[in-house]
Enzyme design. Sequence first.
Site, PDB file in Angstrom:
ATOM      1  N   HIS A  80      43.308   8.713  32.934  1.00 25.27           N
ATOM      2  CA  HIS A  80      43.289   7.400  33.398  1.00 25.27           C
ATOM      3  C   HIS A  80      42.886   6.300  32.488  1.00 25.27           C
ATOM      4  CE1 HIS A  80      39.007   7.584  34.180  1.00 25.27           C
ATOM      5  NE2 HIS A  80      39.320   8.989  34.550  1.00 25.27           N
ATOM      6  N   GLY A  81      42.969   5.220  32.813  1.00 24.04           N
ATOM      7  CA  GLY A  81      42.277   3.960  32.152  1.00 24.04           C
ATOM      8  C   GLY A  81      40.731   4.038  32.287  1.00 24.04           C
ATOM      9  N   GLU A  84      34.845   2.110  35.765  1.00 23.61           N
ATOM     10  CA  GLU A  84      33.550   1.469  35.879  1.00 23.61           C
ATOM     11  C   GLU A  84      32.326   2.551  35.354  1.00 23.61           C
ATOM     12  OE1 GLU A  84      32.917  -1.494  36.548  1.00 23.61           O
ATOM     13  OE2 GLU A  84      34.274  -2.385  37.871  1.00 23.61           O
ATOM     14  N   THR A  92      30.932  11.023  37.210  1.00 25.71           N
ATOM     15  CA  THR A  92      31.918  10.602  38.137  1.00 25.71           C
ATOM     16  C   THR A  92      32.346  11.354  39.020  1.00 25.71           C
ATOM     17  OG1 THR A  92      32.483   9.054  36.285  1.00 25.71           O
ATOM     18  CG2 THR A  92      33.914   8.915  38.419  1.00 25.71           C
ATOM     19  N   GLY A  93      33.001  12.469  38.625  1.00 24.00           N
ATOM     20  CA  GLY A  93      33.781  13.570  39.548  1.00 24.00           C
ATOM     21  C   GLY A  93      34.583  12.960  40.372  1.00 24.00           C
ATOM     22  N   ARG A 131      41.396   5.786  40.642  1.00 19.57           N
ATOM     23  CA  ARG A 131      41.796   5.311  39.133  1.00 19.57           C
ATOM     24  C   ARG A 131      42.971   5.879  38.442  1.00 19.57           C
ATOM     25  NH1 ARG A 131      37.436   8.730  40.039  1.00 19.57           N
ATOM     26  NH2 ARG A 131      36.776  10.417  38.559  1.00 19.57           N
ATOM     27  N   TYR A 161      31.510  17.398  40.174  1.00 21.32           N
ATOM     28  CA  TYR A 161      30.178  17.402  39.350  1.00 21.32           C
ATOM     29  C   TYR A 161      28.799  17.740  40.369  1.00 21.32           C
ATOM     30  CZ  TYR A 161      30.961  16.499  34.552  1.00 21.32           C
ATOM     31  OH  TYR A 161      31.538  16.515  32.834  1.00 21.32           O
ATOM     32  N   LYS A 169      23.981   9.905  33.222  1.00 23.78           N
ATOM     33  CA  LYS A 169      24.025  11.014  32.454  1.00 23.78           C
ATOM     34  C   LYS A 169      22.803  10.912  31.452  1.00 23.78           C
ATOM     35  CE  LYS A 169      29.217  11.499  32.155  1.00 23.78           C
ATOM     36  NZ  LYS A 169      30.251  11.387  31.286  1.00 23.78           N
ATOM     37  N   ARG A 186      29.686  20.397  29.100  1.00 19.45           N
ATOM     38  CA  ARG A 186      30.646  20.769  28.040  1.00 19.45           C
ATOM     39  C   ARG A 186      31.003  22.313  28.347  1.00 19.45           C
ATOM     40  NH1 ARG A 186      33.209  16.427  26.850  1.00 19.45           N
ATOM     41  NH2 ARG A 186      34.122  17.717  25.509  1.00 19.45           N
ATOM     42  N   HIS A 262      42.638  13.351  34.768  1.00 22.84           N
ATOM     43  CA  HIS A 262      41.184  13.007  34.238  1.00 22.84           C
ATOM     44  C   HIS A 262      40.868  13.704  33.069  1.00 22.84           C
ATOM     45  CE1 HIS A 262      40.745  10.857  38.212  1.00 22.84           C
ATOM     46  NE2 HIS A 262      41.624  11.958  38.618  1.00 22.84           N
ATOM     47  N   ASN A 264      38.502  16.309  32.364  1.00 25.69           N
ATOM     48  CA  ASN A 264      38.232  17.520  32.428  1.00 25.69           C
ATOM     49  C   ASN A 264      39.540  18.332  32.923  1.00 25.69           C
ATOM     50  OD1 ASN A 264      35.431  18.132  31.605  1.00 25.69           O
ATOM     51  ND2 ASN A 264      34.949  16.670  33.217  1.00 25.69           N
TER      52      ASN A 264
END
Length: 386
Positions: A80-81, A84, A92-93, A131, A161, A169, A186, A262, A264
């Site tokens: 996605h772009g 926010e 975000t998750g 999004r 998350y 973060k 990661r 997304h 991940n």
Amino acid sequence: MLPLLLVVLVMLLSLNHFASGLISPLSNLPRKTILAPSSRRLLSTTTSLFSQNDPTPTSSMSPSLPPVPPSATRVVLMRHGESEFNTANIFTGWCDVALTPRGVVEATEAGQVFLSNNIRFSCCYTSVLSRSISTAFRALESAGVGWVDMVKDWRLNERHYGALQGLSKERTGSRLGREKVMKWRRSFYARPPAMEPGHPHYDMIEEDYRYRGLKKAGGITKGESLEDCQQRVVEAWNDIISSSCQSDSEDDEQDYVLVVAHANTLRSLIMHLDEIDVESIEDVNIPTAVPFYYDVGPGGGVVSKKPEGEFRGKYIYDDLKKRTFLERRRAAQDPWLWALRDDDVEEEMLLKERQESLDAATIEEEAKRNTELFAGNNPNPKPKKI
């Protein structure tokens, strides 16, 4: 009488000549008098956003798309772009946050690249997060194929998350230890602390109507490792995408399939398709709204001459076309709905063994920084504790 008529005739001729000068075509005027300076400034600021996050060396990109191999389907994958929370560096998750104005432009540019490469999509798959859906819609609309069917599947959602969602973060790394937080972010196997009922997002997700079927089927996840995320993403690939890859087109032009997901989600899918090892996947990053494709055979495997273990996708781009698109109205979702202060999530939820608590002064200072962070992005900020 005759002199009077002559005077009237001269006046009419003069008036006609003057009027013709007033209505001369605008095309005869210098171009700079037509294009307002503000317009030129806006166009220049939205040009060539792709060049700022070019993800791969030139050797892995092609200026023109090769033909689709026989019996294969070309599947275009795209993150996605910009959202926010991307700009705010927040976990975000499953937080349903909006695209930034830049993210809207990125999605539109991607659609223009599809159009310039004459890419024809037969269907599109997205997650159920706004999004992803908004990016897909704007890209397809910009490509002139906004009518394409869009299938939304929660299994393409971003990795959940857990208790980290909504937190900064950077400050969470300072609070709990950067090494521990980077491992959660990661690593393939590390699972973040689970989201428990005391978390501000718990009820928001549990009661979200879009997850009603998932809740009935066995419950909504409370936190995922990349391995957990990969399991559902590969299921989606096998059950939905792979089964839809068979083109029934009777002409020589082959349809493409678009998947907008997304970071991940795509990392885990790339790991599966290219058989990238666990250590190497930690270094794989997916840029926002830069499309890449795989040629997929009837069995769902990748058709490529590159060996397994290497990234075999091909990025789609257009460095000759001027990407000068005006920003559209940003999405309507309020980012304040999902943004949390650090103290909104209890440390017991993040760590089973409680570490030293933050004192009141530190909490107040961090809450103030978080408020200032969003004040620049929201013209009418409404800081609140959810």
